[in-house]
Design a protein around this motif. Structure first.
Motif, PDB file in Angstrom:
ATOM      1  N   PHE A 171     -57.778  -2.088  63.727  1.00 19.94           N
ATOM      2  CA  PHE A 171     -56.592  -2.917  63.913  1.00 19.94           C
ATOM      3  C   PHE A 171     -56.887  -4.291  63.319  1.00 19.94           C
ATOM      4  CE2 PHE A 171     -53.804  -0.737  67.069  1.00 19.94           C
ATOM      5  CZ  PHE A 171     -54.581   0.373  67.319  1.00 19.94           C
ATOM      6  N   ARG A 172     -55.852  -5.062  63.155  1.00 23.38           N
ATOM      7  CA  ARG A 172     -56.039  -6.435  62.711  1.00 23.38           C
ATOM      8  C   ARG A 172     -55.021  -7.341  63.380  1.00 23.38           C
ATOM      9  NH1 ARG A 172     -54.128  -5.860  56.360  1.00 23.38           N
ATOM     10  NH2 ARG A 172     -51.886  -5.623  56.752  1.00 23.38           N
ATOM     11  N   GLN A 173     -55.394  -8.594  63.473  1.00 22.37           N
ATOM     12  CA  GLN A 173     -54.499  -9.580  64.072  1.00 22.37           C
ATOM     13  C   GLN A 173     -54.579 -10.870  63.278  1.00 22.37           C
ATOM     14  OE1 GLN A 173     -55.101 -10.263  68.274  1.00 22.37           O
ATOM     15  NE2 GLN A 173     -53.013 -10.999  68.500  1.00 22.37           N
TER      16      GLN A 173
ATOM     17  N   ARG B 102     -51.379  -7.811  67.299  1.00 25.84           N
ATOM     18  CA  ARG B 102     -52.385  -6.930  66.746  1.00 25.84           C
ATOM     19  C   ARG B 102     -51.696  -5.672  66.212  1.00 25.84           C
ATOM     20  NH1 ARG B 102     -57.896  -6.311  70.088  1.00 25.84           N
ATOM     21  NH2 ARG B 102     -57.500  -8.577  70.030  1.00 25.84           N
ATOM     22  N   GLU B 103     -52.095  -5.259  65.006  1.00 21.56           N
ATOM     23  CA  GLU B 103     -51.443  -4.119  64.403  1.00 21.56           C
ATOM     24  C   GLU B 103     -52.456  -3.094  63.915  1.00 21.56           C
ATOM     25  OE1 GLU B 103     -49.197  -5.313  60.955  1.00 21.56           O
ATOM     26  OE2 GLU B 103     -50.981  -5.917  59.833  1.00 21.56           O
ATOM     27  N   PHE B 104     -52.025  -1.862  63.930  1.00 20.16           N
ATOM     28  CA  PHE B 104     -52.840  -0.751  63.464  1.00 20.16           C
ATOM     29  C   PHE B 104     -53.018  -0.827  61.950  1.00 20.16           C
ATOM     30  CE2 PHE B 104     -54.526   3.479  63.421  1.00 20.16           C
ATOM     31  CZ  PHE B 104     -53.991   4.107  62.300  1.00 20.16           C
ATOM     32  N   VAL B 105     -54.226  -0.552  61.487  1.00 19.55           N
ATOM     33  CA  VAL B 105     -54.512  -0.544  60.054  1.00 19.55           C
ATOM     34  C   VAL B 105     -54.841   0.873  59.586  1.00 19.55           C
ATOM     35  CG1 VAL B 105     -56.030  -1.405  58.240  1.00 19.55           C
ATOM     36  CG2 VAL B 105     -55.359  -2.913  60.107  1.00 19.55           C
TER      37      VAL B 105
ATOM     38  N   PRO C  81     -53.677 -11.865  50.104  1.00 17.43           N
ATOM     39  CA  PRO C  81     -53.744 -12.922  51.120  1.00 17.43           C
ATOM     40  C   PRO C  81     -53.173 -12.483  52.468  1.00 17.43           C
ATOM     41  CG  PRO C  81     -53.096 -13.847  49.025  1.00 17.43           C
ATOM     42  CD  PRO C  81     -53.122 -12.358  48.840  1.00 17.43           C
ATOM     43  N   GLU C  82     -52.174 -11.632  52.450  1.00 21.94           N
ATOM     44  CA  GLU C  82     -51.585 -11.169  53.707  1.00 21.94           C
ATOM     45  C   GLU C  82     -52.490 -10.207  54.475  1.00 21.94           C
ATOM     46  OE1 GLU C  82     -50.170 -11.120  50.665  1.00 21.94           O
ATOM     47  OE2 GLU C  82     -48.916  -9.318  50.397  1.00 21.94           O
ATOM     48  N   ASP C  83     -53.603  -9.820  53.895  1.00 26.81           N
ATOM     49  CA  ASP C  83     -54.589  -9.031  54.625  1.00 26.81           C
ATOM     50  C   ASP C  83     -55.495  -9.907  55.484  1.00 26.81           C
ATOM     51  OD1 ASP C  83     -54.926  -6.980  51.702  1.00 26.81           O
ATOM     52  OD2 ASP C  83     -53.860  -6.469  53.556  1.00 26.81           O
ATOM     53  N   THR C  84     -55.362 -11.201  55.355  1.00 28.42           N
ATOM     54  CA  THR C  84     -56.171 -12.125  56.141  1.00 28.42           C
ATOM     55  C   THR C  84     -55.890 -11.944  57.625  1.00 28.42           C
ATOM     56  OG1 THR C  84     -56.297 -13.774  54.375  1.00 28.42           O
ATOM     57  CG2 THR C  84     -56.617 -14.562  56.631  1.00 28.42           C
ATOM     58  N   ALA C  85     -56.948 -11.687  58.374  1.00 26.58           N
ATOM     59  CA  ALA C  85     -56.804 -11.426  59.806  1.00 26.58           C
ATOM     60  C   ALA C  85     -58.189 -11.196  60.406  1.00 26.58           C
ATOM     61  CB  ALA C  85     -55.943 -10.188  60.055  1.00 26.58           C
ATOM     62  N   ILE C  86     -58.219 -11.139  61.715  1.00 26.93           N
ATOM     63  CA  ILE C  86     -59.407 -10.635  62.395  1.00 26.93           C
ATOM     64  C   ILE C  86     -59.244  -9.120  62.497  1.00 26.93           C
ATOM     65  CG2 ILE C  86     -60.804 -10.640  64.482  1.00 26.93           C
ATOM     66  CD1 ILE C  86     -59.799 -13.482  64.999  1.00 26.93           C
TER      67      ILE C  86
ATOM     68  N   THR D  36     -52.896   4.376  67.916  1.00 27.75           N
ATOM     69  CA  THR D  36     -52.212   3.651  66.851  1.00 27.75           C
ATOM     70  C   THR D  36     -51.442   2.449  67.402  1.00 27.75           C
ATOM     71  OG1 THR D  36     -50.325   5.148  66.988  1.00 27.75           O
ATOM     72  CG2 THR D  36     -52.013   5.672  65.364  1.00 27.75           C
ATOM     73  N   TYR D  37     -51.430   2.311  68.696  1.00 28.55           N
ATOM     74  CA  TYR D  37     -50.924   1.135  69.377  1.00 28.55           C
ATOM     75  C   TYR D  37     -52.068   0.563  70.207  1.00 28.55           C
ATOM     76  CZ  TYR D  37     -46.305   2.836  68.105  1.00 28.55           C
ATOM     77  OH  TYR D  37     -45.218   3.272  67.396  1.00 28.55           O
ATOM     78  N   SER D  38     -52.160  -0.749  70.237  1.00 28.43           N
ATOM     79  CA  SER D  38     -53.326  -1.364  70.873  1.00 28.43           C
ATOM     80  C   SER D  38     -53.464  -0.975  72.340  1.00 28.43           C
ATOM     81  CB  SER D  38     -53.270  -2.887  70.719  1.00 28.43           C
ATOM     82  OG  SER D  38     -52.072  -3.406  71.250  1.00 28.43           O
ATOM     83  N   TYR D  39     -52.342  -0.767  73.035  1.00 23.74           N
ATOM     84  CA  TYR D  39     -52.438  -0.443  74.457  1.00 23.74           C
ATOM     85  C   TYR D  39     -53.034   0.944  74.701  1.00 23.74           C
ATOM     86  CZ  TYR D  39     -48.172   2.366  73.913  1.00 23.74           C
ATOM     87  OH  TYR D  39     -47.249   3.293  73.513  1.00 23.74           O
ATOM     88  N   GLU D  40     -53.078   1.765  73.648  1.00 19.83           N
ATOM     89  CA  GLU D  40     -53.603   3.128  73.797  1.00 19.83           C
ATOM     90  C   GLU D  40     -55.128   3.178  73.712  1.00 19.83           C
ATOM     91  OE1 GLU D  40     -51.564   4.935  70.493  1.00 19.83           O
ATOM     92  OE2 GLU D  40     -50.053   5.847  71.822  1.00 19.83           O
ATOM     93  N   CYS D  41     -55.735   2.152  73.153  1.00 18.33           N
ATOM     94  CA  CYS D  41     -57.164   2.203  72.882  1.00 18.33           C
ATOM     95  C   CYS D  41     -57.979   1.954  74.152  1.00 18.33           C
ATOM     96  CB  CYS D  41     -57.544   1.168  71.828  1.00 18.33           C
ATOM     97  SG  CYS D  41     -56.609   1.329  70.281  1.00 18.33           S
ATOM     98  N   ASP D  42     -59.109   2.635  74.240  1.00 18.64           N
ATOM     99  CA  ASP D  42     -59.968   2.516  75.407  1.00 18.64           C
ATOM    100  C   ASP D  42     -60.971   1.366  75.268  1.00 18.64           C
ATOM    101  OD1 ASP D  42     -60.185   6.128  75.586  1.00 18.64           O
ATOM    102  OD2 ASP D  42     -58.798   4.778  76.605  1.00 18.64           O
ATOM    103  N   TYR D  43     -61.501   1.189  74.083  1.00 14.43           N
ATOM    104  CA  TYR D  43     -62.564   0.193  73.869  1.00 14.43           C
ATOM    105  C   TYR D  43     -62.296  -0.584  72.584  1.00 14.43           C
ATOM    106  CZ  TYR D  43     -64.931   3.160  77.261  1.00 14.43           C
ATOM    107  OH  TYR D  43     -65.251   3.892  78.378  1.00 14.43           O
ATOM    108  N   TRP D  44     -62.784  -1.829  72.598  1.00 19.15           N
ATOM    109  CA  TRP D  44     -62.588  -2.738  71.458  1.00 19.15           C
ATOM    110  C   TRP D  44     -63.895  -3.435  71.093  1.00 19.15           C
ATOM    111  CZ3 TRP D  44     -58.043  -3.087  68.875  1.00 19.15           C
ATOM    112  CH2 TRP D  44     -56.909  -2.599  69.512  1.00 19.15           C
TER     113      TRP D  44
END
Length: 123
Positions: A37-39, A45-48, A88-93, A105-113
């Motif tokens: 993901f990236r933010q 935060r969005e799925f990549v 440039p629009e790929d700039t993110a964490i 594919t959605y951040s709330y679905e993920c177990d670990y980060w």
């Protein structure tokens, strides 16, 4: 204790490439679907990209499709994201994420980060 540790971020010029890696520990890696993901500042935060554990099928966001590849090495508990033709629009964490069995594919679905790695693309 589960840990996801990303590396490979940095500053790159537009059109360049980066390879991000994530090493996982503390979980049965081979049975976890892995995702990136990236933010960007001020954005959600969005799925990549992601890779399923069973069939190693890959899924990509439209914004990176054709420019990104994802791979995993179960022997090394590692998932990697290769990004080409960076904009440039790929700039993110960029964050590595894991979910048991099913791909998140959605951040709330993920177990670990992971803690994230900064990618900055200059124009």
């Amino acid at each position: 204790q589960v840990q996801l540790v990303e590396s490979g971020g940095g500053l790159v010029q537009a059109g360049g490439s980066l390879r991000l890696s994530c090493v996982a520990s503390g979980l049965p890696f081979s049975t976890y679907a892995m995702a990136w993901f990236r933010q960007a500042p001020g954005k959600e935060r969005e799925f990549v990209a992601g890779m399923r554990w069973a069939d190693l099928g890959a899924v990509f966001a439209d914004s990176v499709k054709g420019r990104a590849t994802i791979s995993r090495d179960n022997a090394k508990n590692t998932v990697s994201l290769q990004m080409n033709s960076l904009k440039p629009e790929d700039t993110a964490i960029y964050y590595c994420a894991a979910r048991r069995v099913r791909l998140c594919t959605y951040s709330y679905e993920c177990d670990y980060w992971g803690q994230g790695t900064q990618v900055t693309v200059s124009s």
